[in-house]
Design a protein around this motif. Structure first.
Motif, short mmCIF file in Angstrom:
data_model
loop_
_atom_site.label_atom_id
_atom_site.label_comp_id
_atom_site.label_asym_id
_atom_site.label_seq_id
_atom_site.Cartn_x
_atom_site.Cartn_y
_atom_site.Cartn_z
N ASN A 69 -0.26 -27.64 -13.05
CA ASN A 69 -1.18 -28.52 -12.20
C ASN A 69 -0.42 -30.06 -12.44
O ASN A 69 -0.45 -30.67 -11.55
CB ASN A 69 -2.54 -28.51 -12.76
N THR A 70 -0.12 -30.22 -13.64
CA THR A 70 0.49 -31.69 -13.82
C THR A 70 1.91 -31.95 -13.07
O THR A 70 1.97 -33.00 -12.63
CB THR A 70 0.70 -31.98 -15.32
N TYR A 71 2.66 -30.97 -13.05
CA TYR A 71 3.83 -31.20 -12.36
C TYR A 71 3.44 -31.29 -11.04
O TYR A 71 4.15 -32.12 -10.23
CB TYR A 71 4.73 -30.01 -12.68
N GLN A 72 2.59 -30.43 -10.35
CA GLN A 72 2.25 -30.61 -9.07
C GLN A 72 1.73 -31.78 -8.73
O GLN A 72 1.97 -32.46 -7.75
CB GLN A 72 1.33 -29.31 -8.47
N VAL A 73 0.94 -32.61 -9.54
CA VAL A 73 -0.01 -33.78 -9.09
C VAL A 73 1.35 -34.73 -9.26
O VAL A 73 1.43 -35.64 -8.49
CB VAL A 73 -0.88 -33.90 -10.27
N ILE A 74 2.34 -34.47 -10.12
CA ILE A 74 3.27 -35.84 -10.39
C ILE A 74 4.20 -35.56 -9.22
O ILE A 74 4.43 -36.66 -8.52
CB ILE A 74 4.16 -35.34 -11.46
N LYS A 75 4.53 -34.53 -8.59
CA LYS A 75 5.23 -34.36 -7.39
C LYS A 75 4.22 -34.92 -5.96
O LYS A 75 5.14 -35.52 -5.27
CB LYS A 75 5.65 -32.91 -6.91
N ALA A 170 11.76 -28.84 -5.48
CA ALA A 170 11.33 -28.05 -6.31
C ALA A 170 9.96 -27.37 -6.03
O ALA A 170 9.09 -27.80 -5.37
CB ALA A 170 10.95 -28.62 -7.68
N ILE A 171 10.29 -25.83 -6.13
CA ILE A 171 9.30 -25.01 -6.18
C ILE A 171 8.51 -24.91 -7.36
O ILE A 171 8.99 -24.40 -8.03
CB ILE A 171 9.40 -23.77 -5.30
N ILE A 172 7.21 -25.15 -7.67
CA ILE A 172 6.50 -25.37 -9.04
C ILE A 172 5.65 -24.11 -8.46
O ILE A 172 4.38 -24.21 -7.99
CB ILE A 172 5.95 -26.63 -9.28
N LYS A 173 5.48 -22.99 -9.57
CA LYS A 173 4.64 -21.86 -9.47
C LYS A 173 4.07 -21.65 -11.00
O LYS A 173 4.84 -21.74 -11.75
CB LYS A 173 5.34 -20.84 -9.10
N LEU A 174 2.87 -21.23 -10.86
CA LEU A 174 2.15 -20.67 -12.19
C LEU A 174 2.55 -19.08 -11.98
O LEU A 174 1.96 -18.46 -10.99
CB LEU A 174 0.71 -20.71 -12.02
N GLN A 175 3.54 -18.97 -12.91
CA GLN A 175 3.87 -17.35 -12.80
C GLN A 175 4.53 -17.19 -14.11
O GLN A 175 5.37 -18.12 -14.86
CB GLN A 175 4.93 -16.96 -11.78
N SER A 176 4.58 -15.84 -14.32
CA SER A 176 5.48 -15.19 -15.70
C SER A 176 6.90 -15.42 -15.56
O SER A 176 7.27 -15.02 -14.19
CB SER A 176 4.88 -14.14 -15.97
N PHE A 177 7.58 -15.21 -16.54
CA PHE A 177 9.39 -15.35 -16.18
C PHE A 177 9.69 -13.91 -15.56
O PHE A 177 10.53 -13.82 -15.17
CB PHE A 177 9.78 -15.35 -17.63
N SER A 178 8.57 -12.96 -15.72
CA SER A 178 9.17 -11.46 -15.17
C SER A 178 9.08 -11.77 -13.66
O SER A 178 9.93 -11.04 -12.77
CB SER A 178 8.06 -10.50 -15.53
#
Length: 193
Positions: A69-75, A170-178
């Motif tokens: 969320n923080t990175y998305q708000v900064i963007k 940049a595509i910023i996503k909440l997701q697992s490394f898998s």
């Protein structure tokens, strides 16, 4: 390719992170490919490698919802974020009050994305050693650090970070490394930390 030059946006990680990679980047760079298509960084925190590479197209992710969320708000809303950060004070009372937000059930629904972002940055920059630790209930439980004048506003850096995130698409996503492993293609560079 990885040397800092005038064409690169002068941005750096805005969060403190105990295991950050900024100090060892010169050693890591020797192992990085010099040519690749897309860049993926699935354990973002400070994204020191991303800030150094500044590659289009970048896919950045983590499983920490507050960090994403923080990175998305900064963007997308850097000026509004900075406006709210400027209202913060460095005091034990303020720190304790802000830290306690997550003691309420479904607390994220009570606050805007910008509120959650400035809280995240403020706590990170004023807590002990920049630790991020939550208890079994998901409540941030790091005590306040002892700093003379912590820089939690970081106006220029947040604006530059926003510009960099937009420039690199940049595509910023909440997701697992898998999930990153499923999406990475041949000739992509995936930095697993």
């Amino acid at each position: 390719f990885f040397e800092t030059n005038k064409s690169m946006i002068q941005a750096k990680p805005f969060v403190k992170w105990v295991w950050g990679k900024r100090q060892i980047l010169p050693q890591l760079q020797k192992l990085f490919p010099t040519e690749f298509n897309n860049y993926h960084e699935p354990f973002l925190w400070g994204w020191a490698v991303f800030f150094n590479i500044q590659k289009k197209q970048s896919f950045l992710s983590d499983v920490n919802a507050e960090l994403i969320n923080t990175y998305q708000v900064i963007k997308n809303k850097p000026k509004l974020l900075i406006k709210f950060l400027k209202t913060c004070e460095y005091s034990k009372e303020f720190y304790t009050e802000i830290r306690a937000w997550d003691r309420s059930e479904n607390w994220q629904e009570s606050f805007s994305d910008v509120d959650r972002a400035w809280r995240f940055i403020y706590l990170n920059r004023t807590c002990f050693n920049g630790l991020y630790r939550v208890n079994s209930k998901g409540q941030f439980n790091v005590p306040m650090g002892a700093y003379k004048n912590p820089d939690f506003v970081q106006e220029e850096n947040i604006l530059n970070t926003s510009k960099l995130l937009k420039q690199t698409k940049a595509i910023i996503k909440l997701q697992s490394f898998s999930e990153v492993l499923k999406n990475a293609k041949s000739w992509d560079f995936v930095y697993f930390d």
